[in-house]
Design a protein around this motif. Structure first.
Motif, PDB file in Angstrom:
ATOM      1  N   ILE A  64     -45.145 -11.105 -40.381  1.00 21.00           N
ATOM      2  CA  ILE A  64     -43.973 -11.505 -39.596  1.00 21.00           C
ATOM      3  C   ILE A  64     -42.695 -11.236 -40.385  1.00 21.00           C
ATOM      4  O   ILE A  64     -41.738 -10.640 -39.868  1.00 21.00           O
ATOM      5  CB  ILE A  64     -44.069 -12.989 -39.199  1.00 21.00           C
ATOM      6  N   LEU A  65     -42.687 -11.664 -41.645  1.00 19.77           N
ATOM      7  CA  LEU A  65     -41.542 -11.381 -42.508  1.00 19.77           C
ATOM      8  C   LEU A  65     -41.338  -9.880 -42.650  1.00 19.77           C
ATOM      9  O   LEU A  65     -40.205  -9.380 -42.626  1.00 19.77           O
ATOM     10  CB  LEU A  65     -41.764 -12.015 -43.879  1.00 19.77           C
ATOM     11  N   GLY A  66     -42.446  -9.149 -42.770  1.00 26.80           N
ATOM     12  CA  GLY A  66     -42.357  -7.709 -42.949  1.00 26.80           C
ATOM     13  C   GLY A  66     -41.785  -6.994 -41.747  1.00 26.80           C
ATOM     14  O   GLY A  66     -40.963  -6.085 -41.891  1.00 26.80           O
ATOM     15  N   VAL A  67     -42.199  -7.392 -40.561  1.00 25.14           N
ATOM     16  CA  VAL A  67     -41.683  -6.769 -39.341  1.00 25.14           C
ATOM     17  C   VAL A  67     -40.176  -6.955 -39.248  1.00 25.14           C
ATOM     18  O   VAL A  67     -39.429  -6.027 -38.901  1.00 25.14           O
ATOM     19  CB  VAL A  67     -42.394  -7.350 -38.103  1.00 25.14           C
ATOM     20  N   LEU A 262     -32.969 -15.262 -45.466  1.00 21.79           N
ATOM     21  CA  LEU A 262     -32.815 -15.049 -46.905  1.00 21.79           C
ATOM     22  C   LEU A 262     -34.052 -14.375 -47.506  1.00 21.79           C
ATOM     23  O   LEU A 262     -33.933 -13.525 -48.389  1.00 21.79           O
ATOM     24  CB  LEU A 262     -32.541 -16.385 -47.599  1.00 21.79           C
ATOM     25  N   GLU A 263     -35.229 -14.770 -47.029  1.00 22.13           N
ATOM     26  CA  GLU A 263     -36.446 -14.125 -47.519  1.00 22.13           C
ATOM     27  C   GLU A 263     -36.502 -12.667 -47.091  1.00 22.13           C
ATOM     28  O   GLU A 263     -36.933 -11.792 -47.852  1.00 22.13           O
ATOM     29  CB  GLU A 263     -37.673 -14.878 -47.001  1.00 22.13           C
ATOM     30  N   VAL A 264     -36.066 -12.402 -45.863  1.00 20.92           N
ATOM     31  CA  VAL A 264     -36.042 -11.024 -45.378  1.00 20.92           C
ATOM     32  C   VAL A 264     -35.097 -10.186 -46.219  1.00 20.92           C
ATOM     33  O   VAL A 264     -35.429  -9.070 -46.650  1.00 20.92           O
ATOM     34  CB  VAL A 264     -35.612 -10.992 -43.895  1.00 20.92           C
ATOM     35  N   LEU A 265     -33.910 -10.708 -46.465  1.00 23.78           N
ATOM     36  CA  LEU A 265     -32.938  -9.974 -47.274  1.00 23.78           C
ATOM     37  C   LEU A 265     -33.449  -9.774 -48.691  1.00 23.78           C
ATOM     38  O   LEU A 265     -33.254  -8.706 -49.288  1.00 23.78           O
ATOM     39  CB  LEU A 265     -31.601 -10.722 -47.288  1.00 23.78           C
ATOM     40  N   ALA A 266     -34.132 -10.790 -49.240  1.00 25.79           N
ATOM     41  CA  ALA A 266     -34.699 -10.661 -50.581  1.00 25.79           C
ATOM     42  C   ALA A 266     -35.734  -9.547 -50.630  1.00 25.79           C
ATOM     43  O   ALA A 266     -35.774  -8.750 -51.575  1.00 25.79           O
ATOM     44  CB  ALA A 266     -35.335 -11.983 -51.009  1.00 25.79           C
ATOM     45  N   TYR A 307     -42.679 -25.571 -53.715  1.00 27.64           N
ATOM     46  CA  TYR A 307     -41.232 -25.505 -53.868  1.00 27.64           C
ATOM     47  C   TYR A 307     -40.810 -24.676 -55.084  1.00 27.64           C
ATOM     48  O   TYR A 307     -39.651 -24.300 -55.203  1.00 27.64           O
ATOM     49  CB  TYR A 307     -40.620 -26.902 -53.950  1.00 27.64           C
ATOM     50  N   VAL A 308     -41.759 -24.374 -55.976  1.00 27.15           N
ATOM     51  CA  VAL A 308     -41.453 -23.491 -57.095  1.00 27.15           C
ATOM     52  C   VAL A 308     -41.132 -22.083 -56.585  1.00 27.15           C
ATOM     53  O   VAL A 308     -40.413 -21.316 -57.225  1.00 27.15           O
ATOM     54  CB  VAL A 308     -42.638 -23.443 -58.083  1.00 27.15           C
ATOM     55  N   GLN A 309     -41.653 -21.762 -55.393  1.00 24.31           N
ATOM     56  CA  GLN A 309     -41.413 -20.445 -54.811  1.00 24.31           C
ATOM     57  C   GLN A 309     -39.925 -20.173 -54.613  1.00 24.31           C
ATOM     58  O   GLN A 309     -39.481 -19.031 -54.734  1.00 24.31           O
ATOM     59  CB  GLN A 309     -42.134 -20.327 -53.468  1.00 24.31           C
ATOM     60  N   TYR A 310     -39.150 -21.200 -54.297  1.00 23.88           N
ATOM     61  CA  TYR A 310     -37.724 -21.009 -54.078  1.00 23.88           C
ATOM     62  C   TYR A 310     -37.030 -20.549 -55.364  1.00 23.88           C
ATOM     63  O   TYR A 310     -36.157 -19.680 -55.342  1.00 23.88           O
ATOM     64  CB  TYR A 310     -37.088 -22.306 -53.574  1.00 23.88           C
ATOM     65  N   VAL A 311     -37.432 -21.161 -56.492  1.00 30.82           N
ATOM     66  CA  VAL A 311     -36.851 -20.775 -57.773  1.00 30.82           C
ATOM     67  C   VAL A 311     -37.264 -19.347 -58.124  1.00 30.82           C
ATOM     68  O   VAL A 311     -36.446 -18.533 -58.562  1.00 30.82           O
ATOM     69  CB  VAL A 311     -37.287 -21.751 -58.887  1.00 30.82           C
ATOM     70  N   VAL A 312     -38.541 -19.044 -57.919  1.00 28.57           N
ATOM     71  CA  VAL A 312     -39.045 -17.706 -58.230  1.00 28.57           C
ATOM     72  C   VAL A 312     -38.359 -16.665 -57.351  1.00 28.57           C
ATOM     73  O   VAL A 312     -38.004 -15.579 -57.820  1.00 28.57           O
ATOM     74  CB  VAL A 312     -40.570 -17.646 -58.051  1.00 28.57           C
ATOM     75  N   THR A 313     -38.158 -16.982 -56.059  1.00 28.53           N
ATOM     76  CA  THR A 313     -37.473 -16.056 -55.156  1.00 28.53           C
ATOM     77  C   THR A 313     -36.062 -15.777 -55.639  1.00 28.53           C
ATOM     78  O   THR A 313     -35.594 -14.629 -55.600  1.00 28.53           O
ATOM     79  CB  THR A 313     -37.422 -16.641 -53.733  1.00 28.53           C
ATOM     80  N   TRP A 314     -35.372 -16.804 -56.122  1.00 33.97           N
ATOM     81  CA  TRP A 314     -34.017 -16.617 -56.655  1.00 33.97           C
ATOM     82  C   TRP A 314     -34.048 -15.670 -57.853  1.00 33.97           C
ATOM     83  O   TRP A 314     -33.219 -14.760 -57.956  1.00 33.97           O
ATOM     84  CB  TRP A 314     -33.424 -17.959 -57.054  1.00 33.97           C
ATOM     85  N   ILE A 315     -35.002 -15.881 -58.752  1.00 36.66           N
ATOM     86  CA  ILE A 315     -35.116 -15.022 -59.930  1.00 36.66           C
ATOM     87  C   ILE A 315     -35.388 -13.577 -59.508  1.00 36.66           C
ATOM     88  O   ILE A 315     -34.817 -12.627 -60.065  1.00 36.66           O
ATOM     89  CB  ILE A 315     -36.238 -15.527 -60.860  1.00 36.66           C
TER      90      ILE A 315
END
Length: 337
Positions: A64-67, A262-266, A307-315
């Motif tokens: 879904i994110l990929g599409v 934000l995840e899509v843009l990342a 919730y660690v995923q949010y920090v990792v996504t930022w990095i």
């Protein structure tokens, strides 16, 4: 003596050349190197990481994110942003679920696509023809579409009444020869859009507009039309993502897409598409999506909280932007502050 100095100098020069070459390769292909390192690291941490069922599950959950990311890739390459895709996906999901019971899935699906494309056309008109700032426009549309979704649903979540007797679930729950339909949709759409972007005149126009809009205009390219079409492509991908989401659960909250922009843009940036426009590929966007998916899965397998995923996504975003800048200047770092 001279030969020794020349040999030493040649060796030193070769060393510098090798380091510079390695830096350029890392800057340009950093996404693939990072993907390989992540896969190796998580495999060492947990042997179940490369289990075929786990890999299939990660790809399926990332579809879904990929599409959505496929469409946003066109927008970013054209030199613009689209922060409305999360709210638009919520709207698409709620609309198709609501219309499913009212007019049937055969009519609900094209009706939903038409409504979402109208939203995309409106954004494309504001950004492409009126030359408004895409960040401001899509940030405003994020709130506006969210309000539209709540108004449409009356603030309530949506569910299909007869979940057992509908063929609508085929898009999100069925398999073909052991491969989930969700993955097949993602793969086929990525292949088609990849060809459009890389092999067609329209794709070359997208790169030209994003690389140098003024030069593209003087070259006879209708810049506004290209940008408008990019937002239409993004909207059609969002509608497809909403269809998959609705089909997968046969019910949804009216905030299901909140934060996905934000995840899509990342994922798009991680895939090498420059925020300045003019660069990026569909293939690397797919890799960026998979990296995010496998990182989230790997973190859960090693026992870290979600919730660690949010920090990792930022990095990851910071790393991706750094590699993007490094690719532009040909160096991983600059001695000039």
């Amino acid at each position: 003596m001279t030969s020794r100095r020349e040999s030493a100098s040649g060796g030193k020069g070769t060393g510098r050349f090798s380091l510079a070459g390695a830096g350029q390769v890392l800057a340009k292909q950093g996404i693939l190197v990072a993907f390989a390192l992540f896969m190796i690291g998580f495999t060492i941490a947990n042997e179940r990481f490369l289990d075929p069922d786990n890999i299939m599950g990660v790809v399926r959950s990332s579809a879904i994110l990929g599409v959505m990311a496929l469409g946003v890739t066109f927008v970013v390459i054209s030199g613009h942003l689209d922060l409305s895709v999360g709210s638009m996906m919520s709207f698409a999901t709620i609309v198709v679920l609501d219309l499913h019971d009212k007019i049937g899935p055969a009519l609900a699906i094209p009706t939903m696509y038409g409504m979402v494309l109208c939203l995309g056309a409106f954004i494309g008109f504001l950004v492409g023809y009126l030359k408004l700032n895409s960040l401001i426009v899509t940030l405003g549309m994020l709130s506006a579409i969210h309000g539209l979704t709540l108004t449409y649903s009356g603030g309530k979540n949506m569910d299909i009444a007869d979940k057992e007797g509908t063929w609508f679930s085929v898009f999100g729950q069925s398999d073909i020869m052991g491969i989930p339909v969700t993955i097949l949709i993602f793969a086929l759409l990525a292949s088609f859009l990849g060809i459009v972007l890389a092999k067609t005149p329209f794709g070359r126009k997208v790169y030209a507009v994003g690389g140098n809009g003024t030069a593209a205009t003087f070259s006879g390219i209708r810049r506004a039309r290209v940008v408008f079409c990019c937002y239409l492509i993004s909207a059609s991908c969002v509608a497809t993502a909403g269809l998959i989401q609705a089909s997968r659960s046969l019910g949804s909250q009216n905030t299901v897409g909140q934060g996905l922009e934000l995840e899509v843009l990342a994922a798009v940036i991680l895939g090498g598409a420059s925020l300045l426009g003019g660069s990026g590929t569909i293939f690397k966007t797919v890799i960026g999506v998979l990296i995010l998916g496998f990182i989230q899965n790997g973190l859960l397998l090693v026992g870290l909280q979600f919730y660690v995923q949010y920090v990792v996504t930022w990095i990851i975003i910071i790393l991706a932007v750094w590699l993007d800048i490094a690719a532009k200047r040909g160096k991983l770092w600059s001695p000039i502050a």
